[in-house]
Scaffold this motif. Structure first.
Motif, short mmCIF file in Angstrom:
data_model
loop_
_atom_site.label_atom_id
_atom_site.label_comp_id
_atom_site.label_asym_id
_atom_site.label_seq_id
_atom_site.Cartn_x
_atom_site.Cartn_y
_atom_site.Cartn_z
N LEU A 1 0.85 -1.19 0.00
CA LEU A 1 0.00 0.00 0.00
C LEU A 1 0.89 1.24 0.00
CD1 LEU A 1 -1.96 -1.58 2.79
CD2 LEU A 1 -3.25 -0.54 0.95
N ARG A 2 0.41 2.29 -0.69
CA ARG A 2 1.19 3.53 -0.74
C ARG A 2 0.23 4.71 -0.88
NH1 ARG A 2 4.55 3.02 -5.57
NH2 ARG A 2 2.67 3.64 -6.67
N TRP A 3 0.45 5.72 -0.05
CA TRP A 3 -0.29 6.97 -0.19
C TRP A 3 0.55 8.11 0.34
CZ3 TRP A 3 -1.73 3.44 3.64
CH2 TRP A 3 -1.72 3.89 4.95
N THR A 4 0.15 9.32 0.00
CA THR A 4 0.85 10.51 0.47
C THR A 4 -0.06 11.25 1.43
OG1 THR A 4 2.07 10.68 -1.60
CG2 THR A 4 2.01 12.65 -0.22
N GLU A 5 0.49 11.55 2.58
CA GLU A 5 -0.23 12.28 3.61
C GLU A 5 0.39 13.67 3.69
OE1 GLU A 5 -1.53 13.99 6.98
OE2 GLU A 5 0.50 13.21 7.14
N GLU A 6 -0.45 14.69 3.78
CA GLU A 6 0.02 16.08 3.69
C GLU A 6 1.18 16.40 4.63
OE1 GLU A 6 -2.03 20.34 4.35
OE2 GLU A 6 -3.16 18.92 3.11
N ARG A 7 1.05 16.05 5.91
CA ARG A 7 2.12 16.39 6.86
C ARG A 7 3.25 15.36 6.90
NH1 ARG A 7 -1.14 18.08 12.22
NH2 ARG A 7 -1.67 15.90 12.04
N ALA A 8 2.90 14.08 6.74
CA ALA A 8 3.89 13.00 6.91
C ALA A 8 4.62 12.64 5.63
CB ALA A 8 3.21 11.76 7.48
N GLY A 9 4.04 12.98 4.48
CA GLY A 9 4.66 12.61 3.21
C GLY A 9 4.23 11.23 2.76
N MET A 10 5.09 10.58 1.96
CA MET A 10 4.79 9.27 1.39
C MET A 10 4.84 8.18 2.46
SD MET A 10 4.30 7.51 -1.54
CE MET A 10 5.00 8.49 -2.85
N ILE A 11 3.82 7.35 2.47
CA ILE A 11 3.75 6.21 3.39
C ILE A 11 3.69 4.94 2.54
CG2 ILE A 11 2.41 5.06 5.19
CD1 ILE A 11 1.36 7.84 5.99
N ASN A 12 4.64 4.04 2.73
CA ASN A 12 4.70 2.75 2.02
C ASN A 12 4.60 1.65 3.05
OD1 ASN A 12 5.50 3.34 -0.88
ND2 ASN A 12 7.03 4.52 0.24
N LEU A 13 3.57 0.79 2.92
CA LEU A 13 3.36 -0.28 3.89
C LEU A 13 3.11 -1.60 3.18
CD1 LEU A 13 0.86 1.62 6.20
CD2 LEU A 13 3.25 1.15 6.69
N LYS A 14 3.40 -2.68 3.90
CA LYS A 14 3.00 -4.01 3.45
C LYS A 14 1.88 -4.47 4.36
CE LYS A 14 6.57 -6.81 3.21
NZ LYS A 14 7.69 -7.67 2.81
N GLY A 15 0.96 -5.24 3.79
CA GLY A 15 -0.15 -5.73 4.59
C GLY A 15 -0.53 -7.14 4.18
N MET B 1 6.12 -3.15 9.79
CA MET B 1 6.17 -1.70 9.67
C MET B 1 7.43 -1.12 10.32
SD MET B 1 3.26 1.15 10.70
CE MET B 1 2.14 -0.15 11.06
N SER B 2 8.10 -0.23 9.60
CA SER B 2 9.29 0.43 10.14
C SER B 2 8.88 1.49 11.16
CB SER B 2 10.08 1.11 9.01
OG SER B 2 9.36 2.24 8.51
N ALA B 3 9.81 1.89 12.01
CA ALA B 3 9.54 2.93 13.01
C ALA B 3 9.17 4.24 12.31
CB ALA B 3 10.77 3.13 13.89
N GLN B 4 9.80 4.52 11.18
CA GLN B 4 9.50 5.75 10.44
C GLN B 4 8.05 5.73 9.91
OE1 GLN B 4 11.68 6.36 6.78
NE2 GLN B 4 11.37 8.58 6.86
N ASN B 5 7.63 4.60 9.34
CA ASN B 5 6.26 4.50 8.86
C ASN B 5 5.25 4.49 10.00
OD1 ASN B 5 6.34 4.69 6.05
ND2 ASN B 5 6.96 2.56 5.84
N GLU B 6 5.64 3.96 11.15
CA GLU B 6 4.77 4.01 12.33
C GLU B 6 4.50 5.45 12.72
OE1 GLU B 6 5.26 1.92 16.27
OE2 GLU B 6 5.96 0.35 14.90
N GLN B 7 5.54 6.29 12.71
CA GLN B 7 5.38 7.71 13.04
C GLN B 7 4.50 8.41 12.00
OE1 GLN B 7 9.51 8.92 13.22
NE2 GLN B 7 9.54 8.78 15.46
N LYS B 8 4.71 8.09 10.73
CA LYS B 8 3.90 8.70 9.66
C LYS B 8 2.44 8.30 9.79
CE LYS B 8 7.50 9.19 6.15
NZ LYS B 8 7.85 8.84 4.76
N LEU B 9 2.20 7.02 10.10
CA LEU B 9 0.84 6.54 10.26
C LEU B 9 0.18 7.20 11.47
CD1 LEU B 9 -1.32 4.65 9.19
CD2 LEU B 9 -0.28 2.81 10.51
N GLN B 10 0.92 7.35 12.56
CA GLN B 10 0.39 8.03 13.75
C GLN B 10 0.03 9.47 13.42
OE1 GLN B 10 -0.20 6.39 16.83
NE2 GLN B 10 -1.46 8.21 16.92
N SER B 11 0.84 10.13 12.61
CA SER B 11 0.56 11.50 12.18
C SER B 11 -0.74 11.56 11.39
CB SER B 11 1.73 12.04 11.35
OG SER B 11 1.39 13.28 10.78
#
Length: 112
Positions: A58-72, A96-106
């Motif tokens: 999965l991949r999407w761009t979030e305004e504040r966090a930027g690009m988020i790339n995840l496996k599910g 999930m990487s720590a960086q993507n965890e932070q982006k997802l939380q954002s």
């Protein structure tokens, strides 16, 4: 036996409404809507056939966090009735990487 999957969730979900690229590989060749999101997974509204246990990207761009790339991993698929096209699938995020965890939380904090 639970009536729905809510009782099985480890993370609270929020209703969202955005599109994400997704697919069987990191190129994410499909584009469908995510309608609920948590730190543990999402609901992907798609008419495509998905098999429980299959791994997707999965991949999407979030305004504040930027690009988020995840496996599910696909956990279930929903149909209105037997023989009808699917309406979507429950996806559990994996590895999930720590960086993507932070982006997802954002992302989640904007809906809280």
């Amino acid at each position: 036996m639970p009536k729905d999957f809510t009782e099985l969730r480890r993370h609270p979900r929020v209703n969202v409404d955005f599109f994400a690229d997704w697919g069987w590989g990191p190129e994410c060749e499909y584009y469908d809507k995510i309608t609920s999101l948590s730190m543990g997974g999402c609901f992907l509204a798609t008419k495509r056939e998905l098999v429980a246990g299959a791994e997707i990207y999965l991949r999407w761009t979030e305004e504040r966090a930027g690009m988020i790339n995840l496996k599910g991993a696909v956990r279930y698929q929903i149909r209105v009735m037997a023989g009808a096209p699917p309406t979507g699938a429950g996806i559990e995020f994996v590895g999930m990487s720590a960086q993507n965890e932070q982006k997802l939380q954002s992302t989640l904090s904007q809906y809280g």
